[in-house]
Design a protein around this motif. Structure first.
Motif, PDB file in Angstrom:
ATOM      1  N   GLU A  32       0.830  -1.208   0.000  1.00 39.47           N
ATOM      2  CA  GLU A  32       0.000   0.000   0.000  1.00 39.47           C
ATOM      3  C   GLU A  32       0.865   1.260   0.000  1.00 39.47           C
ATOM      4  OE1 GLU A  32      -3.395   0.499   2.413  1.00 39.47           O
ATOM      5  OE2 GLU A  32      -3.891  -1.636   2.473  1.00 39.47           O
ATOM      6  N   LEU A  33       1.973   1.234   0.735  1.00 40.83           N
ATOM      7  CA  LEU A  33       2.862   2.397   0.753  1.00 40.83           C
ATOM      8  C   LEU A  33       3.481   2.620  -0.623  1.00 40.83           C
ATOM      9  CD1 LEU A  33       4.666   1.797   4.177  1.00 40.83           C
ATOM     10  CD2 LEU A  33       2.899   3.506   3.682  1.00 40.83           C
ATOM     11  N   ALA A  34       3.890   1.534  -1.271  1.00 41.05           N
ATOM     12  CA  ALA A  34       4.476   1.657  -2.604  1.00 41.05           C
ATOM     13  C   ALA A  34       3.447   2.155  -3.613  1.00 41.05           C
ATOM     14  CB  ALA A  34       5.048   0.310  -3.044  1.00 41.05           C
ATOM     15  N   GLU A  35       2.224   1.687  -3.511  1.00 38.90           N
ATOM     16  CA  GLU A  35       1.172   2.131  -4.425  1.00 38.90           C
ATOM     17  C   GLU A  35       0.847   3.606  -4.214  1.00 38.90           C
ATOM     18  OE1 GLU A  35      -1.916   1.866  -7.372  1.00 38.90           O
ATOM     19  OE2 GLU A  35      -0.011   0.895  -6.945  1.00 38.90           O
ATOM     20  N   ALA A  36       0.836   4.050  -2.961  1.00 36.30           N
ATOM     21  CA  ALA A  36       0.598   5.467  -2.687  1.00 36.30           C
ATOM     22  C   ALA A  36       1.684   6.327  -3.327  1.00 36.30           C
ATOM     23  CB  ALA A  36       0.540   5.705  -1.183  1.00 36.30           C
ATOM     24  N   ALA A  37       2.926   5.872  -3.226  1.00 34.94           N
ATOM     25  CA  ALA A  37       4.030   6.608  -3.843  1.00 34.94           C
ATOM     26  C   ALA A  37       3.908   6.593  -5.359  1.00 34.94           C
ATOM     27  CB  ALA A  37       5.359   6.004  -3.417  1.00 34.94           C
ATOM     28  N   ARG A  38       3.530   5.455  -5.938  1.00 40.25           N
ATOM     29  CA  ARG A  38       3.390   5.358  -7.397  1.00 40.25           C
ATOM     30  C   ARG A  38       2.336   6.330  -7.916  1.00 40.25           C
ATOM     31  NH1 ARG A  38       0.587   3.211 -11.503  1.00 40.25           N
ATOM     32  NH2 ARG A  38      -1.110   2.607 -10.129  1.00 40.25           N
ATOM     33  N   LEU A  39       1.189   6.381  -7.251  1.00 43.35           N
ATOM     34  CA  LEU A  39       0.121   7.288  -7.689  1.00 43.35           C
ATOM     35  C   LEU A  39       0.547   8.743  -7.522  1.00 43.35           C
ATOM     36  CD1 LEU A  39      -2.949   5.437  -6.104  1.00 43.35           C
ATOM     37  CD2 LEU A  39      -2.320   5.529  -8.531  1.00 43.35           C
ATOM     38  N   HIS A  40       1.253   9.022  -6.442  1.00 42.15           N
ATOM     39  CA  HIS A  40       1.710  10.385  -6.180  1.00 42.15           C
ATOM     40  C   HIS A  40       2.699  10.846  -7.248  1.00 42.15           C
ATOM     41  CE1 HIS A  40       2.889  13.861  -3.703  1.00 42.15           C
ATOM     42  NE2 HIS A  40       4.141  13.536  -3.999  1.00 42.15           N
ATOM     43  N   LEU A  41       3.585   9.949  -7.656  1.00 40.34           N
ATOM     44  CA  LEU A  41       4.640  10.332  -8.601  1.00 40.34           C
ATOM     45  C   LEU A  41       4.188  10.290 -10.054  1.00 40.34           C
ATOM     46  CD1 LEU A  41       7.629   8.430  -6.973  1.00 40.34           C
ATOM     47  CD2 LEU A  41       7.285  10.902  -7.004  1.00 40.34           C
ATOM     48  N   ARG A  42       3.190   9.484 -10.363  1.00 36.92           N
ATOM     49  CA  ARG A  42       2.807   9.296 -11.758  1.00 36.92           C
ATOM     50  C   ARG A  42       2.478  10.617 -12.444  1.00 36.92           C
ATOM     51  NH1 ARG A  42       3.162   5.250 -15.549  1.00 36.92           N
ATOM     52  NH2 ARG A  42       3.452   4.038 -13.653  1.00 36.92           N
ATOM     53  N   GLU A  43       1.719  11.476 -11.780  1.00 37.12           N
ATOM     54  CA  GLU A  43       1.349  12.744 -12.397  1.00 37.12           C
ATOM     55  C   GLU A  43       2.568  13.625 -12.641  1.00 37.12           C
ATOM     56  OE1 GLU A  43      -1.396  14.520  -9.668  1.00 37.12           O
ATOM     57  OE2 GLU A  43       0.194  15.256  -8.331  1.00 37.12           O
ATOM     58  N   LYS A  44       3.575  13.505 -11.777  1.00 38.26           N
ATOM     59  CA  LYS A  44       4.789  14.295 -11.966  1.00 38.26           C
ATOM     60  C   LYS A  44       5.584  13.797 -13.159  1.00 38.26           C
ATOM     61  CE  LYS A  44       5.264  15.703  -7.122  1.00 38.26           C
ATOM     62  NZ  LYS A  44       3.880  15.411  -6.787  1.00 38.26           N
ATOM     63  N   PHE A  45       5.683  12.490 -13.318  1.00 40.64           N
ATOM     64  CA  PHE A  45       6.386  11.929 -14.471  1.00 40.64           C
ATOM     65  C   PHE A  45       5.751  12.396 -15.777  1.00 40.64           C
ATOM     66  CE2 PHE A  45       7.461   8.107 -11.629  1.00 40.64           C
ATOM     67  CZ  PHE A  45       8.735   8.587 -11.372  1.00 40.64           C
ATOM     68  N   LEU A  46       4.427  12.405 -15.816  1.00 41.90           N
ATOM     69  CA  LEU A  46       3.728  12.677 -17.069  1.00 41.90           C
ATOM     70  C   LEU A  46       3.742  14.147 -17.469  1.00 41.90           C
ATOM     71  CD1 LEU A  46       0.658  10.281 -16.685  1.00 41.90           C
ATOM     72  CD2 LEU A  46       2.767   9.919 -17.987  1.00 41.90           C
TER      73      LEU A  46
END
Length: 503
Positions: free
Chosen positions: A199-213
Motif C-alpha cells: 500500500e505504501l508503494a502504491e501510494a508513492a506510485r500514484l503520487h509520482l505518476r502525475e509528476k512523471f507525465l
C-alpha cells in the motif's frame, strides 16, 4: 566549457557537530538502533549469499580495482575523450569546479527551459552539492522520485544510507509521513492508507505518476560514464529512473568526474559486482543507458555537468585516492559496527559510514569539527575492506587521514599545494606517541618502566586524568600484570632478554 553565471547565491555547507557528539545522541535512540540493526543485518546476509554464487568473485573484485586505478591515473585523457564523445552524440558538456558552479549551471539550464519544476533520479552528486536547495532558492521545485528519497524529502529529513536513504524509518513512520505531507507536494495519500509495504508503494506510485507525465525537465546522476562512446549508465530497482530519463524533453545529468570507465567492456565487471554488493540481486531490474540525443526517442536536449568539487585534490593523494574507486554500493555500511549503532546522520555528510569517513574529509578538507572527527569514526576492524567490491582499503586510508590531522603536512587544496598545521586538541596525543617511540627504542628504559608499573599497580586509577580522560571515558584502563613479560621469561627460561631486545 561552461562559464560562470552571476546572480545566484552561494550555499555554504551546514555546520554539523563532531561525530562523537552526534553519535552520542544517536546511540540513545532505541527506535533508530532497532531499525538500523534489522535492516543492515538483513541486507548483508542476502549480499553474502548472492556473492557466494560467483566462484570468480575475487577475480571480479581485482578487475574492478584495476579498471578504476587505471582510469584514475589517466583521468585527464579519459575526461577529454568523454567530452568529445558526448558532444559528437549531440550532448552538451559543462565543467563545474565546485558545488556553487554546478548549482549555477543547472539552475540556469532549467531557467532557460522556462520550467519551474524538475523530476529527479536518485543522485548522490546532486545531494553533495545541495542542488535541491539551490533550485528552490531560484523558484524551481525538485521532486525526488526514488521511493526512499521521496520519504526523506516529504519528511523534511536527511538521507542516512547510500542505498536506502530512509533506512532509519520504519513502516509506521513512513505511513505517517505520507498521510501528513503528500497533499502539500501533489496527490494526497489514499484514504485509509495502512503501513503494509504494498500500500505504501502504491501510494508513492500514484503520487509520482502525475509528476512523471507532466515534467519537461529531468535531473539525474550516473553510476558510470563510458569514455569511448559518451554513454551514461544508471542502474536502479524501481523504474522511476527510467521514467525520468526518457519522458522529459530536457535531461541534465550531474556526475562526479571519477565515474568514468574507458570502454563498454569494462561495464561487464561492474554490472556483476554492483547489484550483488548493493541490493543482493544478480542483476539490476532497470539498467538505463543513453548516448547523447536521438530524434524521436528520449529527451531532445541533453546536458552533462562534470563535477570536480574536491576530486582532483583527492586524486593527488597517493593513499587517499583509492576512495575514488567507490561505486556507491553501500556494502561497507551494512557490515560496519559503528554505522549500525550511530546511524548515517552522525556523519554529517551525504556519504555516511566507512566510505564517508574517508571520502568526505578529502572532498571537503579537515578544517571543520565534523570532518576532523570522521577518520576516528571507526573501530578499524577491517570488515569494510573485506566486502568492498573494488577493494578500497578503508582502514589504511582512515589511519592515513588520522596522521594528517594529528601531524599536519602537505596536501592539495583547490589545486594548490598547502601545508596543514597539526589540528588543535592533539598535542597530548603527539607527545604520548613521541614518548612511546623513544621508550620502545631504548630497551633499558622500557624494562625499568614496566617494572615500576608492575610494582605500583595497586595505586593505579581506573581512569586517566586530563587529556587521557576521553580515552577511558568509554573503556577500562587495562590492568598491569604483577610481573613484566621479560622478567617472567628470564625467570622461567633463564635467557638474557636485554641482549635479545637490544639486537
Amino acid at each position: 566549457m561552461s562559464g560562470t553565471f552571476v546572480g545566484m547565491p552561494a550555499f555554504p555547507p551546514p555546520v554539523y557537530p563532531a561525530f562523537p557528539v552526534a553519535a552520542h545522541e544517536a546511540v540513545n535512540n532505541q527506535t533508530l538502533r532497532g531499525n538500523l540493526r534489522h535492516a543492515t543485518h538483513t541486507i548483508r546476509a542476502k549480499r553474502a549469499k548472492a556473492v557466494a554464487e560467483l566462484s570468480d568473485w575475487d577475480a571480479l573484485r581485482e578487475a574492478g580495482k584495476q579498471i578504476k586505478d587505471h582510469t584514475l591515473l589517466h583521468l585527464d585523457r579519459y575526461l577529454v575523450q568523454l567530452e568529445e564523445s558526448v558532444t559528437a552524440a549531440g550532448g552538451i558538456v559543462h565543467w563545474a569546479a565546485d558545488a556553487d558552479e554546478a548549482n549555477r549551471i543547472v539552475t540556469q539550464l532549467v531557467k532557460e527551459t522556462g520550467e519551474s519544476e524538475v523530476v529527479k533520479v536518485k543522485s548522490m552528486a546532486t545531494q553533495e552539492i545541495g542542488l535541491n536547495e539551490a533550485l528552490e532558492a531560484a523558484g524551481i521545485r525538485a521532486y525526488e522520485t526514488d521511493l526512499a528519497e521521496l520519504i526523506v524529502q516529504l519528511g523534511k529529513d536527511r538521507p542516512s544510507h547510500i542505498l536506502v536513504p530512509a533506512i532509519h524509518r520504519n513502516r509506521g513512520e513512513i505511513r505517517e509521513i505520507f498521510v501528513r505531507e503528500m497533499s502539500e507536494w501533489g496527490r494526497p495519500a489514499p484514504d485509509g492508507l495502512t503501513d503494509t509495504p504494498a500500500e505504501l508503494a502504491e501510494a508513492a506510485r500514484l503520487h509520482l505518476r502525475e509528476k512523471f507525465l507532466r515534467a519537461k525537465v529531468g535531473v539525474s546522476g550516473a553510476n558510470f560514464m563510458v569514455a569511448d562512446t559518451g554513454t551514461l549508465v544508471v542502474v536502479e530497482s524501481e523504474g522511476n529512473g527510467r521514467m525520468c530519463l526518457t519522458l522529459p524533453e530536457t535531461l541534465i545529468s550531474v556526475v562526479g568526474i571519477e565515474k568514468i570507465v574507458p570502454t563498454w567492456q569494462d561495464l561487464e565487471v561492474f554490472l556483476q559486482t554492483l547489484p550483488r554488493s548493493s541490493t543482493a540481486e544478480r542483476m539490476n531490474p532497470y539498467t538505463s543507458t543513453w548516448t547523447g540525443t536521438t530524434d524521436g526517442d528520449g529527451p531532445r536536449t541533453f546536458h552533462l555537468v562534470l563535477l570536480d568539487n574536491g576530486r582532483t585534490d583527492t586524486l593527488a593523494d597517493e593513499v587517499g585516492r583509492q576512495a575514488l574507486r567507490c561505486i556507491r554500493c553501500s556494502a561497507c555500511l551494512n557490515v560496519c559496527p559503528v554505522y549500525e549503532r550511530a546511524g548515517g546522520h552522525a556523519y554529517g555528510s551525504v556519504y555516511p559510514g566507512p566510505i564517508g569517513a574517508i571520502l568526505s574529509p578529502q572532498l571537503r578538507g579537515t578544517a571543520s569539527e565534523i570532518d576532523a572527527s570522521l577518520p576516528y569514526a571507526s573501530s578499524l576492524c577491517g570488515a569494510c575492506y573485506e566486502v568492498c567490491p573494488v577493494a578500497i582499503d578503508i582502514p589504511e586510508v582512515l589511519v592515513h587521514l588520522r596522521e594528517r590531522i594529528v601531524e599536519g603536512g602537505p596536501v592539495t587544496r583547490e589545486g594548490n599545494k598547502v601545508v596543514l598545521q597539526p589540528a588543535k586538541g592533539h598535542a597530548a596525543e603527539r607527545a604520548a606517541m613521541r614518548a612511546a617511540r623513544w621508550t620502545f627504542t631504548h630497551p633499558g628504559a622500557l624494562r625499568t618502566g614496566q617494572r615500576l608499573a608492575s610494582r605500583t599497580r595497586r595505586f593505579h586509577p581506573r581512569t586517566l586524568p586530563g587529556p587521557g580522560k576521553a580515552w577511558t571515558g568509554t573503556r577500562d584502563l587495562p590492568a598491569v600484570p604483577a610481573e613484566p613479560f621479560r622478567d617472567w621469561w628470564q625467570r622461567t627460561h633463564g635467557e638474557n632478554t636485554d641482549k635479545g631486545a637490544a639486537k
